[in-house]
Write a protein that holds these residues in place. Sequence first.
Motif, PDB file in Angstrom:
ATOM      1  N   PHE A 212      43.717  67.335 -45.523  1.00  0.00           N
ATOM      2  CA  PHE A 212      44.269  68.053 -46.548  1.00  0.00           C
ATOM      3  C   PHE A 212      43.494  69.531 -46.802  1.00  0.00           C
ATOM      4  CE2 PHE A 212      43.393  63.723 -47.718  1.00  0.00           C
ATOM      5  CZ  PHE A 212      44.793  63.273 -47.908  1.00  0.00           C
ATOM      6  N   HIS A 213      44.505  70.287 -46.598  1.00  0.00           N
ATOM      7  CA  HIS A 213      43.990  71.999 -46.367  1.00  0.00           C
ATOM      8  C   HIS A 213      43.799  72.650 -47.766  1.00  0.00           C
ATOM      9  CE1 HIS A 213      44.819  71.102 -42.224  1.00  0.00           C
ATOM     10  NE2 HIS A 213      45.986  70.850 -42.543  1.00  0.00           N
ATOM     11  N   ARG A 214      45.001  72.446 -48.534  1.00  0.00           N
ATOM     12  CA  ARG A 214      45.146  73.291 -49.841  1.00  0.00           C
ATOM     13  C   ARG A 214      45.632  72.530 -51.258  1.00  0.00           C
ATOM     14  NH1 ARG A 214      46.850  75.987 -45.358  1.00  0.00           N
ATOM     15  NH2 ARG A 214      45.668  78.064 -45.050  1.00  0.00           N
ATOM     16  N   ARG A 215      45.212  72.926 -52.267  1.00  0.00           N
ATOM     17  CA  ARG A 215      45.752  72.347 -53.377  1.00  0.00           C
ATOM     18  C   ARG A 215      47.432  72.295 -53.489  1.00  0.00           C
ATOM     19  NH1 ARG A 215      41.914  70.956 -57.167  1.00  0.00           N
ATOM     20  NH2 ARG A 215      43.610  70.031 -58.440  1.00  0.00           N
ATOM     21  N   VAL A 216      47.999  71.716 -54.118  1.00  0.00           N
ATOM     22  CA  VAL A 216      49.723  71.901 -54.257  1.00  0.00           C
ATOM     23  C   VAL A 216      49.839  71.223 -55.567  1.00  0.00           C
ATOM     24  CG1 VAL A 216      50.129  69.366 -53.291  1.00  0.00           C
ATOM     25  CG2 VAL A 216      51.806  71.059 -53.017  1.00  0.00           C
ATOM     26  N   ASN A 217      51.030  71.728 -55.932  1.00  0.00           N
ATOM     27  CA  ASN A 217      51.607  71.405 -57.341  1.00  0.00           C
ATOM     28  C   ASN A 217      52.692  70.227 -56.780  1.00  0.00           C
ATOM     29  OD1 ASN A 217      52.881  71.097 -59.506  1.00  0.00           O
ATOM     30  ND2 ASN A 217      54.096  73.077 -59.781  1.00  0.00           N
ATOM     31  N   LEU A 218      52.260  69.151 -57.135  1.00  0.00           N
ATOM     32  CA  LEU A 218      53.156  67.955 -56.888  1.00  0.00           C
ATOM     33  C   LEU A 218      54.399  67.862 -57.568  1.00  0.00           C
ATOM     34  CD1 LEU A 218      50.185  65.239 -56.719  1.00  0.00           C
ATOM     35  CD2 LEU A 218      51.183  66.307 -54.803  1.00  0.00           C
ATOM     36  N   SER A 219      54.585  68.570 -58.689  1.00  0.00           N
ATOM     37  CA  SER A 219      55.613  68.675 -59.570  1.00  0.00           C
ATOM     38  C   SER A 219      56.847  69.315 -58.987  1.00  0.00           C
ATOM     39  CB  SER A 219      55.465  68.704 -61.087  1.00  0.00           C
ATOM     40  OG  SER A 219      55.136  69.844 -61.274  1.00  0.00           O
ATOM     41  N   ASP A 220      56.425  70.297 -58.305  1.00  0.00           N
ATOM     42  CA  ASP A 220      57.438  70.958 -57.329  1.00  0.00           C
ATOM     43  C   ASP A 220      57.696  70.499 -56.227  1.00  0.00           C
ATOM     44  OD1 ASP A 220      59.091  73.167 -57.124  1.00  0.00           O
ATOM     45  OD2 ASP A 220      57.516  74.909 -57.149  1.00  0.00           O
ATOM     46  N   TRP A 221      58.800  71.256 -55.361  1.00  0.00           N
ATOM     47  CA  TRP A 221      59.296  70.577 -54.190  1.00  0.00           C
ATOM     48  C   TRP A 221      58.175  70.768 -53.109  1.00  0.00           C
ATOM     49  CZ3 TRP A 221      62.843  67.345 -54.286  1.00  0.00           C
ATOM     50  CH2 TRP A 221      63.873  67.230 -55.384  1.00  0.00           C
ATOM     51  N   MET A 222      57.971  69.818 -52.104  1.00  0.00           N
ATOM     52  CA  MET A 222      57.333  69.903 -51.111  1.00  0.00           C
ATOM     53  C   MET A 222      58.122  69.643 -50.028  1.00  0.00           C
ATOM     54  SD  MET A 222      53.882  67.917 -52.262  1.00  0.00           S
ATOM     55  CE  MET A 222      54.983  66.425 -53.006  1.00  0.00           C
ATOM     56  N   LEU A 223      58.034  70.139 -48.786  1.00  0.00           N
ATOM     57  CA  LEU A 223      58.664  70.203 -47.527  1.00  0.00           C
ATOM     58  C   LEU A 223      57.885  69.424 -46.373  1.00  0.00           C
ATOM     59  CD1 LEU A 223      61.400  70.352 -45.844  1.00  0.00           C
ATOM     60  CD2 LEU A 223      60.241  72.694 -45.092  1.00  0.00           C
ATOM     61  N   MET A 224      58.370  68.137 -45.948  1.00  0.00           N
ATOM     62  CA  MET A 224      57.860  67.360 -45.072  1.00  0.00           C
ATOM     63  C   MET A 224      58.613  67.616 -43.841  1.00  0.00           C
ATOM     64  SD  MET A 224      56.573  63.448 -45.294  1.00  0.00           S
ATOM     65  CE  MET A 224      55.930  62.355 -43.788  1.00  0.00           C
ATOM     66  N   ASP A 225      57.977  67.690 -42.743  1.00  0.00           N
ATOM     67  CA  ASP A 225      58.455  68.037 -41.428  1.00  0.00           C
ATOM     68  C   ASP A 225      57.739  67.335 -40.255  1.00  0.00           C
ATOM     69  OD1 ASP A 225      60.575  69.779 -39.966  1.00  0.00           O
ATOM     70  OD2 ASP A 225      58.669  70.260 -38.890  1.00  0.00           O
ATOM     71  N   LEU A 226      58.405  66.630 -39.595  1.00  0.00           N
ATOM     72  CA  LEU A 226      57.736  65.582 -38.491  1.00  0.00           C
ATOM     73  C   LEU A 226      58.460  65.766 -37.235  1.00  0.00           C
ATOM     74  CD1 LEU A 226      58.370  62.209 -40.450  1.00  0.00           C
ATOM     75  CD2 LEU A 226      56.325  63.652 -40.401  1.00  0.00           C
ATOM     76  N   VAL A 227      57.452  65.856 -36.290  1.00  0.00           N
ATOM     77  CA  VAL A 227      57.677  66.352 -34.754  1.00  0.00           C
ATOM     78  C   VAL A 227      57.306  65.303 -33.740  1.00  0.00           C
ATOM     79  CG1 VAL A 227      57.494  68.114 -33.164  1.00  0.00           C
ATOM     80  CG2 VAL A 227      57.430  68.885 -35.388  1.00  0.00           C
TER      81      VAL A 227
END
Length: 267
Positions: A212-227
């Motif tokens: 976990f690097h930084r706090r995030v607003n969970l109610s807004d959109w988050m992009l998950m990217d898998l490689v």
Amino acid sequence: MTTYSSAGTSLHDVLQLDRIEEDLFRSRLVYRDERALYGGQIAAQVLVAAGRTVAKDRSPNSLHLYYLRGGAASRPTEFRVQRDRDGRTFSARRVVAVQDGKVITTASCSFSVEASGPDVQVAPAPAVPGHPEDFPVYPAPRMFGLDCRLPPGPHSAEWPTRFWARAVDLPPGDSLMEAATLTYLSDRSNGIGGLDLEVPVVPASLDHAIWFHRRVNLSDWMLMDLVPHTLSAERMWYTGTIHDRAGVLAASLAQELLTRSRPTSPS
């Protein structure tokens, strides 16, 4: 109160644990499901149990977890926390998750106090055109309280490697609940969709790590990217990132999967 139906279940229900003893917790949510307990749920609850034993000025900075047995959603899970160390900056915890007297998961968690210093993000977030709310819903069975959307682009029908997600009706401001939600989300898909496999496989999580690097607003959109990076000896390893809508890196993850060939149906 224990829940026996998944109807109307919220993310808050998933993350609530009962304290049985000082370092012993039990999950509240149980529901009938023919499949094994969702790995993201057990990982998120592990983090909550560990976080309930550290000082309030400390937030999660990492979680490393091994899946040893498949759990059952229809039975509660007990979480036994071992307090390894409380230093001036970091707290370390080990957690054993148990069902019916058998260990299903072991994990190590680290928590730290807030610190100042340089804030550098080397790589930008993946470029995704359009608006998340305009994309089709990515169905998320057994994932309560999350709205997931699929952007355009090449995707595996079963295991997409890039999607948007946001939490629904989760109160803001709690760093432990934020990290647990990111953990819950982090097991939603996997990197198999990024491989061109001739033989379909059935994935099963072996181990999982998230930072976990930084706090995030969970109610807004988050992009998950898998490689995906490699597949060998029926084990696949992939990494991933979770960025907020502004492109800020909130968390990084890595996972190894067991990938055995899917049985073919008799003709």
